[in-house]
Design a protein around this motif. Structure first.
Motif, PDB file in Angstrom:
ATOM      1  N   GLU A 131       0.809  -1.224   0.000  1.00 23.33           N
ATOM      2  CA  GLU A 131       0.000   0.000   0.000  1.00 23.33           C
ATOM      3  C   GLU A 131       0.843   1.274   0.000  1.00 23.33           C
ATOM      4  N   SER A 132       2.109   1.171   0.358  1.00 19.07           N
ATOM      5  CA  SER A 132       2.961   2.363   0.344  1.00 19.07           C
ATOM      6  C   SER A 132       3.219   2.864  -1.074  1.00 19.07           C
ATOM      7  N   ASN A 133       2.900   2.055  -2.072  1.00 19.00           N
ATOM      8  CA  ASN A 133       3.071   2.476  -3.460  1.00 19.00           C
ATOM      9  C   ASN A 133       1.896   3.288  -3.968  1.00 19.00           C
ATOM     10  N   PHE A 134       0.887   3.451  -3.132  1.00 21.68           N
ATOM     11  CA  PHE A 134      -0.312   4.192  -3.513  1.00 21.68           C
ATOM     12  C   PHE A 134      -0.495   5.382  -2.574  1.00 21.68           C
ATOM     13  N   PRO A 135      -1.351   6.325  -2.967  1.00 21.60           N
ATOM     14  CA  PRO A 135      -1.596   7.475  -2.087  1.00 21.60           C
ATOM     15  C   PRO A 135      -2.045   7.047  -0.698  1.00 21.60           C
ATOM     16  N   GLU A 136      -1.601   7.781   0.303  1.00 20.45           N
ATOM     17  CA  GLU A 136      -1.951   7.455   1.681  1.00 20.45           C
ATOM     18  C   GLU A 136      -3.444   7.627   1.921  1.00 20.45           C
ATOM     19  N   MET A 137      -3.929   6.929   2.969  1.00 23.52           N
ATOM     20  CA  MET A 137      -5.333   7.036   3.324  1.00 23.52           C
ATOM     21  C   MET A 137      -5.649   8.483   3.677  1.00 23.52           C
ATOM     22  N   GLY A 138      -6.681   8.986   3.093  1.00 23.45           N
ATOM     23  CA  GLY A 138      -7.003  10.412   3.182  1.00 23.45           C
ATOM     24  C   GLY A 138      -6.899  11.036   1.809  1.00 23.45           C
ATOM     25  N   THR A 139      -5.998  10.444   1.005  1.00 30.15           N
ATOM     26  CA  THR A 139      -5.968  10.701  -0.432  1.00 30.15           C
ATOM     27  C   THR A 139      -6.517   9.469  -1.139  1.00 30.15           C
ATOM     28  N   SER A 140      -6.224   8.306  -0.565  1.00 25.40           N
ATOM     29  CA  SER A 140      -6.952   7.088  -0.915  1.00 25.40           C
ATOM     30  C   SER A 140      -8.160   6.994   0.015  1.00 25.40           C
ATOM     31  N   PHE A 141      -9.196   6.310  -0.455  1.00 23.81           N
ATOM     32  CA  PHE A 141     -10.428   6.163   0.329  1.00 23.81           C
ATOM     33  C   PHE A 141     -11.013   4.776   0.093  1.00 23.81           C
ATOM     34  N   TRP A 142     -11.864   4.375   1.032  1.00 23.79           N
ATOM     35  CA  TRP A 142     -12.729   3.232   0.801  1.00 23.79           C
ATOM     36  C   TRP A 142     -14.018   3.765   0.190  1.00 23.79           C
ATOM     37  N   GLU A 143     -14.544   3.050  -0.774  1.00 22.52           N
ATOM     38  CA  GLU A 143     -15.814   3.449  -1.385  1.00 22.52           C
ATOM     39  C   GLU A 143     -16.847   2.367  -1.126  1.00 22.52           C
ATOM     40  N   LEU A 144     -18.010   2.797  -0.652  1.00 16.73           N
ATOM     41  CA  LEU A 144     -19.058   1.862  -0.257  1.00 16.73           C
ATOM     42  C   LEU A 144     -20.051   1.619  -1.391  1.00 16.73           C
ATOM     43  N   THR A 145     -20.325   0.350  -1.631  1.00 14.77           N
ATOM     44  CA  THR A 145     -21.452  -0.057  -2.466  1.00 14.77           C
ATOM     45  C   THR A 145     -22.392  -0.824  -1.543  1.00 14.77           C
ATOM     46  N   TYR A 146     -23.636  -0.362  -1.456  1.00 10.58           N
ATOM     47  CA  TYR A 146     -24.543  -0.918  -0.456  1.00 10.58           C
ATOM     48  C   TYR A 146     -25.883  -1.280  -1.074  1.00 10.58           C
ATOM     49  N   ALA A 147     -26.431  -2.409  -0.628  1.00 12.78           N
ATOM     50  CA  ALA A 147     -27.771  -2.823  -1.051  1.00 12.78           C
ATOM     51  C   ALA A 147     -28.426  -3.593   0.085  1.00 12.78           C
ATOM     52  N   LEU A 148     -29.683  -3.260   0.357  1.00 11.93           N
ATOM     53  CA  LEU A 148     -30.455  -3.928   1.409  1.00 11.93           C
ATOM     54  C   LEU A 148     -31.870  -4.144   0.892  1.00 11.93           C
ATOM     55  N   SER A 149     -32.360  -5.379   0.991  1.00 15.04           N
ATOM     56  CA  SER A 149     -33.727  -5.700   0.586  1.00 15.04           C
ATOM     57  C   SER A 149     -34.467  -6.280   1.790  1.00 15.04           C
ATOM     58  N   ILE A 150     -35.635  -5.720   2.072  1.00 14.50           N
ATOM     59  CA  ILE A 150     -36.428  -6.221   3.192  1.00 14.50           C
ATOM     60  C   ILE A 150     -37.866  -6.471   2.746  1.00 14.50           C
ATOM     61  N   GLN A 151     -38.482  -7.448   3.369  1.00 13.22           N
ATOM     62  CA  GLN A 151     -39.897  -7.722   3.138  1.00 13.22           C
ATOM     63  C   GLN A 151     -40.662  -7.225   4.355  1.00 13.22           C
ATOM     64  N   LYS A 152     -41.531  -6.260   4.139  1.00 19.83           N
ATOM     65  CA  LYS A 152     -42.258  -5.637   5.246  1.00 19.83           C
ATOM     66  C   LYS A 152     -43.302  -6.600   5.821  1.00 19.83           C
ATOM     67  N   ASN A 153     -43.560  -6.415   7.084  1.00 23.64           N
ATOM     68  CA  ASN A 153     -44.552  -7.245   7.779  1.00 23.64           C
ATOM     69  C   ASN A 153     -45.928  -6.625   7.622  1.00 23.64           C
ATOM     70  N   ASP A 154     -46.393  -6.539   6.390  1.00 26.80           N
ATOM     71  CA  ASP A 154     -47.736  -6.024   6.136  1.00 26.80           C
ATOM     72  C   ASP A 154     -48.517  -7.065   5.346  1.00 26.80           C
ATOM     73  N   LYS A 155     -49.769  -6.764   5.093  1.00 21.74           N
ATOM     74  CA  LYS A 155     -50.619  -7.772   4.448  1.00 21.74           C
ATOM     75  C   LYS A 155     -50.170  -8.100   3.030  1.00 21.74           C
ATOM     76  N   ASP A 156     -49.512  -7.138   2.360  1.00 19.71           N
ATOM     77  CA  ASP A 156     -49.064  -7.366   0.984  1.00 19.71           C
ATOM     78  C   ASP A 156     -47.645  -7.915   0.906  1.00 19.71           C
ATOM     79  N   LYS A 157     -46.999  -8.020   2.074  1.00 19.74           N
ATOM     80  CA  LYS A 157     -45.601  -8.483   2.106  1.00 19.74           C
ATOM     81  C   LYS A 157     -44.741  -7.659   1.148  1.00 19.74           C
ATOM     82  N   THR A 158     -44.840  -6.358   1.270  1.00 19.96           N
ATOM     83  CA  THR A 158     -44.143  -5.426   0.377  1.00 19.96           C
ATOM     84  C   THR A 158     -42.624  -5.577   0.488  1.00 19.96           C
ATOM     85  N   THR A 159     -41.967  -5.565  -0.661  1.00 15.14           N
ATOM     86  CA  THR A 159     -40.509  -5.634  -0.692  1.00 15.14           C
ATOM     87  C   THR A 159     -39.945  -4.245  -0.984  1.00 15.14           C
ATOM     88  N   ILE A 160     -38.980  -3.826  -0.172  1.00 13.95           N
ATOM     89  CA  ILE A 160     -38.345  -2.514  -0.351  1.00 13.95           C
ATOM     90  C   ILE A 160     -36.837  -2.722  -0.526  1.00 13.95           C
TER      91      ILE A 160
END
Length: 920
Positions: free
Chosen positions: A358-387
């Motif tokens: 990692e010393s061959n790359f920009p230090e953290m603060g110039t390098s960053f972690w990038e988040l890719t996020y996904a969450l799927s839930i089924q609601k507890n309703d009569k239609d069982k809605t998915t969000i």
């Protein structure tokens, strides 16, 4: 009972009575009928049973048509030196065939002892085993103990799909057919052949089939190298492959293993000392298994090289052999192929080591972690809605959150973003977000959290002479899966100035008749032809170099010089050359969803302004064509593929084509050597070794993309770095250092001899003037007021200029007025100098040295001296004549060794294309 006389008489009368006789006869008749019925029923049942069994036997597969030979084998991948680097495994295909004579006796005996101790005695069915199992079942009420022979088990696996029936009648049917076929099979095959097939067929847990693959999976050794303890451990899995897997269930496996060793001893298959030694290994054997498992988990994903190899093999199986996609996939993952790749293990390790530091790359603060996020839930309703929730929902949730690591700043300070430096802190934020949207009774259908280090990078090394790809890096950081995003081969990025060589200077020298000595006037403002989109140099938008050779335009990466040259080349010719260089992502003409028509056959292409961009692999292959004397060689990842029987299935001979003159390739190489020596690529110079390299830098707006493409006489390599989502970078040179480190180590560790790029006989030299591009005139060009403008330049035969420089002239100037001297100027104020005879449309570095157009008005007949009219403007009044330096031939020139900072972005690619297509 009444024993009186009367009682006895009554009894005798009853016995002799007609009713008593009728009852007795009836009972006897019924008994006889019962006996007959039982006998008839038994006969009927016997015939019915016989008919049932006969029907099952008649419906059994024909022994002449069944095939018990194991199918589905592991494909093995080898590097260039023949080392195994990976295996490809399909469903039920993690199998490597091993012959019986390759196995120690105790490996075979371990399976026979526990599965079929009379294997070499029975004829396919073990009657004693069946009776034993039946008695045991009657005693315990549990009829689960099997009596299947090894022959029957082989049939079950190969003919009856593993015996997975759920209905009792189906199991009975399969068992009867299995026993019938077992007898026939033993009449058809030798015992050893049956045993060999069995040992290569059985499921041994953890996705392994056969003893060879199991030995590799659990002990990382060949089956022939197993010891008795290890052989018993593997044989113990057979009964229940899932629950006797020694990785997940070592205690259960150990119990079964102990039984096997005991049976082997009692059956006199091993000695007491062998038994004692194996028992003593009861703990250590599982420790070794866990150690191997941890090592395999650490390298469980295919490398980027193997990812791309799979792509190429799949494509070639379809295009060369006519397979469908499904057929190609089945063959690749289950066909037991042997694939010999072009990967150089030493070069790949060098690349891996540099990228893992990692010393061959920009230090953290110039390098960053990038988040890719996904969450799927089924609601507890009569239609069982998915969000479904994504990263944007996180941004909205934390929109007012002050984030010290945030890259986005407004008047309230830093804001939360999906780029961060603290992974633990981000995970806490993710947990808090999830808790806020998941209510009681909701079901989480799935959640995916991916944290990718940024900026990303890719690297490709290939042998320009053979087209063999020696190594690739498809991304920075730990790989998270198989066939994931491969930035070396499957992503397209804007190439910046690296494209100038390919789109512009290559066709200019090869076809248009221009030379490295040809001159363009670097003056502005200058616009893409036919538009109002201005072309700026990276050094400044207001200063210009004036008359400049193409060589200088290359090593100083001058945009105006390039586009003016491209105007002579024409976009269509440049595009045609790029196609010959193997680029597949260029756009001839395409209608976008919004109705706009886009095309790369436009002037921004000169500077790398493309619709989609290019891949690292393809631009490396294009530069390799220059390095290979103008011969383009299709990049390949494998040389040959053998089928399971060792026969050649495919030979991969790369396509080659002479796409430019050999002289053109050498001239471009010579000019790009200057890029590394004195131009924008000095950071890529191989300082640790005396090895010539040629190459070209490239960057795009805000340094979204950073490139260096270059080569030595041995290898061509390209590096790209940038954020996946096109964000600006502040560090601008680290990618060149990565390129230098890798190439230095390759040449040092492979002990490559220092050689120069061989100049072909079709190239000659001549001394020229760098302001006119014509033959230098002694006494003029070398005495120019702005410095010596002569240098030895190289030309393809037949392109050496024949005219002499007409840009430099001698003139006598009055030093007081800076105008042409007249007869009235005093002798002590007159000086003869060499000027540039040029018409200018704007101020350039040439301006101070232009031939004056007017005569001195200070000195006239009887006139007094007037103040200096101030010829020089503020911009150039302090500028010194250009420094001289010696080129590699030891000739003085006026091309200075510029103090080049980091190369600025060539152009805003997207804006250039937009502005060009939609001129004001």
């Amino acid at each position: 009972m009444n024993y009186s006389k009367k009682g006895i008489e009554n009894k005798q009368n009853y016995i002799k009575s007609t009713s008593r006789r009728l009852i007795s006869k009836t009972r006897i008749t019924l008994f006889r009928l019962g006996i007959v019925s039982v006998v008839v029923a038994a006969i009927v049942a016997s015939f019915a049973g016989y008919g049932f069994v006969k029907g099952l036997v008649d419906n059994a597969p024909d022994i002449s048509e069944i095939d018990v030979i194991p199918t589905g084998f592991t494909t093995t991948i080898y590097d260039k030196e023949g080392n195994e680097i990976e295996t490809l495994v399909g469903a039920h295909a993690n199998r490597v065939y091993v012959t019986l004579d390759e196995l120690p006796d105790y490996v075979k005996d371990a399976f026979i002892a526990i599965e079929d101790e009379r294997f070499y005695e029975h004829d396919g069915i073990d009657v004693r085993g069946i009776l034993r199992a039946a008695v045991q079942g009657l005693k315990t009420g549990d009829f689960s103990e099997g009596a299947s022979t090894i022959t029957q088990q082989l049939l079950k696996n190969q003919v009856f799909e593993g015996g997975l029936e759920t209905e009792f009648i189906d199991k009975v049917e399969r068992k009867i057919q299995e026993q019938y076929l077992a007898i026939q099979l033993e009449n058809k095959l030798e015992k050893d052949t049956i045993l060999e097939y069995y040992l290569n067929t059985i499921n041994l847990g953890a996705g392994t089939y056969g003893v060879q693959t199991a030995a590799k999976r659990y002990f990382n050794k060949d089956a022939k190298d197993l010891n008795l303890s290890e052989a018993a451990t593997i044989a113990a899995i057979t009964q229940r492959p899932v629950y006797l897997n020694p990785i997940n269930f070592p205690e259960d496996n150990a119990k079964r293993r102990a039984e096997i060793l005991k049976e082997m001893l009692e059956q006199e298959r091993i000695t007491q000392s062998e038994y004692d030694e194996a028992v003593a290994d009861s703990k250590d054997v599982y420790t070794r298994i866990q150690s191997v498992d941890e090592e395999q988990d650490a390298t469980s994903y295919y490398s980027y090289f193997v990812d791309e190899l799979i792509e190429q093999v799949m494509e070639d199986l379809q295009s060369e052999l006519g397979y469908t996609q499904n057929q190609a996939s089945t063959l690749l993952y289950s066909g037991g192929l042997q694939i010999y790749t072009t990967q150089d293990p030493l070069i790949q390790k060098i690349c891996d080591d540099v990228y893992s530091d990692e010393s061959n790359f920009p230090e953290m603060g110039t390098s960053f972690w990038e988040l890719t996020y996904a969450l799927s839930i089924q609601k507890n309703d009569k239609d069982k809605t998915t969000i479904h929730y994504h990263g944007n929902d996180l941004l909205e949730y934390y929109k007012d959150y002050p984030d010290p690591d945030g890259l986005y700043v407004d008047d309230k300070g830093s804001k939360f973003s999906l780029l961060f430096t603290d992974k633990k802190d981000m995970q806490k934020k993710i947990d808090a977000f999830r808790e806020s949207v998941v209510e009681e009774g909701d079901v989480i259908l799935g959640e995916k959290v991916t944290m990718t280090i940024q900026p990303q990078s890719s690297f490709v090394v290939m042998d320009q002479h053979t087209g063999e790809v020696a190594a690739i890096i498809g991304g920075r950081g730990k790989k998270s899966g198989n066939r994931t995003l491969n930035r070396a081969t499957n992503t397209f990025r804007q190439p910046g100035s690296t494209f100038k060589i390919l789109s512009t200077y290559l066709p200019a020298l090869d076809t248009v008749g221009l030379t490295l000595a040809s001159v363009q006037d670097d003056v502005g403002p200058y616009y893409y032809p036919g538009t109002k989109t201005q072309v700026n140099n990276w050094t400044s938008s207001s200063k210009y170099d004036g008359l400049t050779t193409l060589r200088r335009g290359i090593y100083n990466s001058m945009n105006i010089v390039t586009v003016k040259t491209f105007e002579q080349v024409t976009p269509q010719l440049g595009y045609d050359y790029l196609l010959k260089l193997g680029f597949t992502s260029l756009v001839d003409s395409r209608k976008e969803e919004n109705g706009d028509i886009v095309s790369d056959i436009n002037y921004p292409m000169a500077l790398g302004g493309l619709t989609d961009g290019v891949s690292n692999l393809e631009i490396t292959a294009a530069y390799a064509a220059i390095a290979n004397k103008g011969v383009y060689t299709e990049p390949i990842f494998y040389t040959k593929i053998l089928d399971h029987d060792g026969k050649v299935l495919l030979r991969n001979k790369p396509k080659q084509e002479q796409v430019m003159k050999e002289s053109t390739a050498w001239l471009l190489t010579n000019a790009m050597e200057d890029v590394v020596k004195i131009g924008t690529g000095k950071a890529a110079r191989l300082n640790a070794i005396d090895m010539p390299v040629a190459g070209k830098t490239g960057s795009t707006s805000n340094y979204n993309d950073l490139w260096f493409c270059g080569y030595s006489p041995y290898y061509t390599a390209s590096v790209w770095s940038g954020f996946d989502n096109n964000r600006p970078q502040t560090e601008r040179n680290y990618h060149k250092k990565i390129w230098r480190m890798i190439m230095e180590q390759i040449h040092i560790e492979k002990n490559l001899e220092t050689v120069s790029f061989t100049k072909p006989d079709s190239v000659v030299s001549a001394r020229i003037c760098t302001k006119s591009g014509k033959l230098a005139v002694e006494g003029l060009c070398d005495h120019y007021l702005g410095g010596n403008t002569t240098r030895v330049e190289y030309f393809a035969k037949g392109t050496v200029p024949t005219e002499k420089c007409d840009m430099h002239v001698k003139a006598t100037v009055c030093e007081k007025s800076k105008k042409l001297a007249t007869e009235f100027c005093p002798e002590d104020s007159v000086k003869e100098s060499v000027f540039l005879n040029k018409e200018e449309t704007g101020k350039t570095a040439d301006t101070p040295y232009l031939l004056p157009s007017d005569s001195c008005k200070v000195h006239t007949e009887g006139a007094a001296f007037e103040e200096d009219p101030g010829f020089l403007d503020d911009e150039y009044e302090d500028e010194e004549p250009q420094e001289e330096y010696e080129d590699e031939q030891g000739q003085e020139t006026n091309d200075p060794d510029p103090v080049v900072p980091d190369e600025e972005p060539d152009t805003d690619i997207i804006e250039d294309i937009t502005d060009f297509l939609n001129p004001q």
